[in-house]
Write a protein that holds these residues in place. Structure first.
Motif, PDB file in Angstrom:
ATOM      1  N   PRO A 164      40.751  55.431  39.355  1.00 19.21           N
ATOM      2  CA  PRO A 164      41.069  55.838  37.983  1.00 19.21           C
ATOM      3  C   PRO A 164      42.366  56.616  37.836  1.00 19.21           C
ATOM      4  O   PRO A 164      42.918  56.691  36.737  1.00 19.21           O
ATOM      5  CB  PRO A 164      39.867  56.700  37.590  1.00 19.21           C
ATOM      6  N   GLU A 165      42.863  57.205  38.911  1.00 17.36           N
ATOM      7  CA  GLU A 165      44.038  58.067  38.810  1.00 17.36           C
ATOM      8  C   GLU A 165      45.356  57.325  38.996  1.00 17.36           C
ATOM      9  O   GLU A 165      46.418  57.945  38.982  1.00 17.36           O
ATOM     10  CB  GLU A 165      43.926  59.216  39.807  1.00 17.36           C
ATOM     11  N   HIS A 166      45.296  55.997  39.167  1.00 17.29           N
ATOM     12  CA  HIS A 166      46.525  55.224  39.341  1.00 17.29           C
ATOM     13  C   HIS A 166      46.530  54.041  38.371  1.00 17.29           C
ATOM     14  O   HIS A 166      46.395  52.882  38.783  1.00 17.29           O
ATOM     15  CB  HIS A 166      46.675  54.753  40.787  1.00 17.29           C
ATOM     16  N   PRO A 167      46.663  54.317  37.072  1.00 20.30           N
ATOM     17  CA  PRO A 167      46.617  53.248  36.071  1.00 20.30           C
ATOM     18  C   PRO A 167      47.862  52.375  36.095  1.00 20.30           C
ATOM     19  O   PRO A 167      48.923  52.775  36.578  1.00 20.30           O
ATOM     20  CB  PRO A 167      46.520  54.018  34.755  1.00 20.30           C
ATOM     21  N   ARG A 168      47.704  51.184  35.572  1.00 20.51           N
ATOM     22  CA  ARG A 168      48.805  50.258  35.355  1.00 20.51           C
ATOM     23  C   ARG A 168      49.101  50.173  33.861  1.00 20.51           C
ATOM     24  O   ARG A 168      48.250  50.508  33.033  1.00 20.51           O
ATOM     25  CB  ARG A 168      48.454  48.867  35.900  1.00 20.51           C
ATOM     26  N   VAL A 169      50.267  49.684  33.532  1.00 20.18           N
ATOM     27  CA  VAL A 169      50.696  49.599  32.140  1.00 20.18           C
ATOM     28  C   VAL A 169      50.503  48.177  31.624  1.00 20.18           C
ATOM     29  O   VAL A 169      50.845  47.202  32.304  1.00 20.18           O
ATOM     30  CB  VAL A 169      52.174  50.021  32.001  1.00 20.18           C
ATOM     31  N   ARG A 170      49.934  48.054  30.424  1.00 14.62           N
ATOM     32  CA  ARG A 170      49.779  46.748  29.796  1.00 14.62           C
ATOM     33  C   ARG A 170      50.304  46.805  28.367  1.00 14.62           C
ATOM     34  O   ARG A 170      50.047  47.756  27.641  1.00 14.62           O
ATOM     35  CB  ARG A 170      48.315  46.307  29.788  1.00 14.62           C
ATOM     36  N   GLU A 171      51.030  45.770  27.971  1.00 12.55           N
ATOM     37  CA  GLU A 171      51.571  45.701  26.622  1.00 12.55           C
ATOM     38  C   GLU A 171      50.451  45.475  25.604  1.00 12.55           C
ATOM     39  O   GLU A 171      49.553  44.660  25.813  1.00 12.55           O
ATOM     40  CB  GLU A 171      52.587  44.571  26.532  1.00 12.55           C
ATOM     41  N   VAL A 172      50.541  46.212  24.482  1.00  8.91           N
ATOM     42  CA  VAL A 172      49.583  46.069  23.387  1.00  8.91           C
ATOM     43  C   VAL A 172      50.181  45.249  22.249  1.00  8.91           C
ATOM     44  O   VAL A 172      49.522  44.379  21.680  1.00  8.91           O
ATOM     45  CB  VAL A 172      49.162  47.457  22.864  1.00  8.91           C
ATOM     46  N   ALA A 173      51.436  45.534  21.898  1.00  8.04           N
ATOM     47  CA  ALA A 173      52.088  44.836  20.791  1.00  8.04           C
ATOM     48  C   ALA A 173      53.595  44.981  20.933  1.00  8.04           C
ATOM     49  O   ALA A 173      54.087  45.854  21.648  1.00  8.04           O
ATOM     50  CB  ALA A 173      51.623  45.392  19.451  1.00  8.04           C
ATOM     51  N   ARG A 174      54.303  44.097  20.222  1.00  8.48           N
ATOM     52  CA  ARG A 174      55.765  44.182  20.211  1.00  8.48           C
ATOM     53  C   ARG A 174      56.289  43.627  18.905  1.00  8.48           C
ATOM     54  O   ARG A 174      55.645  42.817  18.238  1.00  8.48           O
ATOM     55  CB  ARG A 174      56.376  43.414  21.382  1.00  8.48           C
TER      56      ARG A 174
END
Length: 585
Positions: A541-551
């Motif tokens: 849980p302490e190493h999240p990844r980034v994901r796009e939500v909107a653009r």
């Protein structure tokens, strides 16, 4: 083992082409030294209520450079930490002609980043962003992190903060679990800025900030009735003085440019002390009395100090507006920004820029239905339907936070008029895009004013960074903002004779309710905005990844000078090739 020399920081604050401001809080009175490229800059700490701070002015830098630095406290290296897993911190100066890349958002609570914290507060999108920059240095770094309010929650505290409060006073006595004084604010800021990933990010990417209501208290300055209710308590005066005092120290001081600091009376006191002209000699300057007297006056006489500020980044201007402390609450003069603040904003709203960005914690353009509901509520609360309806309207205003720009119709219309003048080219060449950047509402969206000529006028909201609404509240908010409020809002506004808005606007994207951080970038194709969230594996849980939500890509309506193709960031980012998609890092 002794205390760590650094309590908080270093934080990279105001940066221009040749200088940078680096802020720290130390555990004791100290001399703080920044070293980079065989040069050094130093400052002595000043104290407030027994806490020690310094802002080191680093000057004589090369434009467009990105140089690693270290920081010493009383002769010992305190940053970077010797066992740090993060890349070396750098001082990144601006370059002439380089297009702006800016990350922004609001509303961030501070709690642990394990399973428990993620379950109750969601993944911290700022921390996910920091971890990506650390592990993937080829991503272009932002020129600025813009925090649009509610960096700390003085009125809705976490278990960690409540534990601190219980250790020093009876939490059952007013103000209970809320903050009472400067000591509690100092601990709240420590919790907000001490996570190792966010701390590294703030040590190497410049940041700018503005407060919103929860930095002090929910609905801060919503109305004269609200203010009188607070002033009747036994604790409000201590809260507002501590809140503004700590805000000046932890947030506002770093917003100031070198020229602005030179005219600030509090900084001039510090500068005299630094120069050895203060009669305290080598003793640490205690700024408590001066700063608290200043905060008290800033609350009682809002026109005595300006919290707003303006920055030019090449062909883009950023105006950050105080939408809380500068309010005029007297019913006959009710305004979200008082006359002095409006005059200042009038001066800053000029053409001749490729893009004009207006940072205001409260959205200027709410969803249309909610806009009408707030304008109706303002008229009702101010007596349009008589005293009884006014009493009901006031309680409704405070109960469901009906106190945005739409609830200050005079200010909304005045600012809308000024912005239209810029967009129509009546204040110099019209910018390609005029964008309001906001937070506060705990959902994100983009909308645009409907017009066929001149500048495009848009609203981009990114909220929260980490403080999601409960699912039931999300449904209520969606209904209020986009459901029943849409047909009903205009009807009730007309029923109380609120004039129609000076223009119409429509949604482009949203709403969505994720914790997220937005990134805005000036590109050859237009102004690109992307919202991203952090996602964490349950096993890690302490190493999240980034994901796009909107653009969204906002293309100019008319021709505008193309931005420079040279990106910002550390050396590795400057040398990397730019991808064809303008929204890709």
């Amino acid at each position: 083992m002794g205390k760590a020399p650094l309590v908080l920081g270093p934080m990279m604050r105001n940066v221009d082409q040749t200088s940078a401001s680096i802020w720290v809080e130390t555990s004791e009175a100290a001399r703080v030294v920044v070293r980079a490229e065989a040069r050094s800059w130093q400052a002595r700490t000043f104290s407030v209520r027994g806490h020690h701070y310094a802002l080191v002015e680093v000057d004589g830098l090369q434009p467009g450079s990105s140089i690693p630095y270290s920081l010493e406290v009383n002769g010992l290296q305190a940053w970077p930490e010797l066992d740090s897993p993060f890349p070396p911190p750098v001082i990144p100066t601006l370059a002439a002609g380089r297009q702006l890349r800016l990350a922004f958002g609001s509303c961030r609570t501070s709690t642990d980043h394990g399973k428990s914290g993620n379950r109750t507060h969601g993944v911290d999108s700022l921390r996910a962003f920091a971890l990506r920059l650390a592990r993937e240095p080829e991503h272009r770094w932002p020129d600025l992190l813009l925090f649009l309010g509610d960096q700390v929650y003085a009125d809705s505290t976490t278990k960690e903060m409540q534990k601190f409060i219980r250790a020093r006073r009876n939490i059952k006595e007013p103000p209970g679990k809320e903050l009472k004084d400067y000591e509690e604010y100092a601990e709240l800021y420590r919790l907000a800025y001490s996570d190792e990933a966010n701390r590294w990010l703030l040590s190497t990417v410049p940041s700018a900030m503005i407060f919103d209501d929860h930095d002090v208290r929910d609905d801060w300055n919503a109305s004269l009735s609200w203010k009188r209710k607070m002033e009747a308590t036994s604790w409000w005066h201590g809260r507002i003085v501590a809140g503004l005092t700590s805000y000046w120290v932890y947030q506002h001081l770093g917003n100031l440019s070198p020229a602005e600091r030179a005219t600030d009376p509090l900084w001039r006191r510090i500068a005299a002390y630094q120069a050895g002209n203060d009669d305290g000699g080598d003793r640490e300057l205690d700024l408590t009395e001066d700063l608290e007297a200043f905060a008290d006056r800033a609350d009682k006489e809002p026109r005595s100090y300006r919290w707003s500020y303006c920055r030019d980044f090449g062909s883009t201007r950023l105006i950050v507006v105080d939408s809380r402390a500068a309010r005029e609450l007297a019913p006959e003069r009710r305004a979200l920004v008082d006359e002095d603040e409006l005059a200042w904003l009038d001066e800053q709203l000029q053409g001749g820029f490729r893009h004009l960005l207006i940072g205001t914690s409260l959205p200027f353009l709410l969803p249309p239905g909610l806009h009408h509901v707030e304008s109706w509520n303002e008229a009702m609360s101010e007596g349009a339907w008589g005293p009884l309806a006014g009493w009901i309207g006031e309680r409704l205003r405070q109960a469901i936070d009906l106190e945005h720009w739409a609830a200050f119709q005079n200010s909304f219309r005045e600012v809308a008029g000024l912005v239209q003048e810029v967009a129509d080219g009546r204040r110099g060449p019209a910018p390609a895009i005029i964008a309001f950047l906001s937070g506060d509402v705990h959902y994100s969206y983009a909308s645009e004013v409907q017009r066929s000529t001149g500048s495009r006028i848009v609203q981009a909201v990114c909220s929260p960074i980490r403080n999601p609404l409960p699912r039931l509240m999300r449904s209520f908010t969606a209904v209020m903002s986009y459901g029943v409020a849409t047909p009903v809002g205009a009807l009730v506004a007309r029923s109380i004779k609120v004039p129609e808005p000076p223009f119409m606007w429509r949604g482009l994207k949203g709403p969505w309710f994720d914790n997220n951080l937005a990134t805005l970038e000036d590109t050859v194709n237009g102004l690109a905005i992307r919202w991203e969230k952090g996602e964490a594996d349950r096993k890690d849980p302490e190493h999240p990844r980034v994901r796009e939500v909107a653009r969204v890509l906002l293309e100019p309506r008319q021709a505008a000078a193309p931005p420079s193709a040279q990106p910002a960031g550390p050396p590795s980012a400057q040398q990397s090739a730019r991808r064809s998609d303008p929204l890709q890092s």
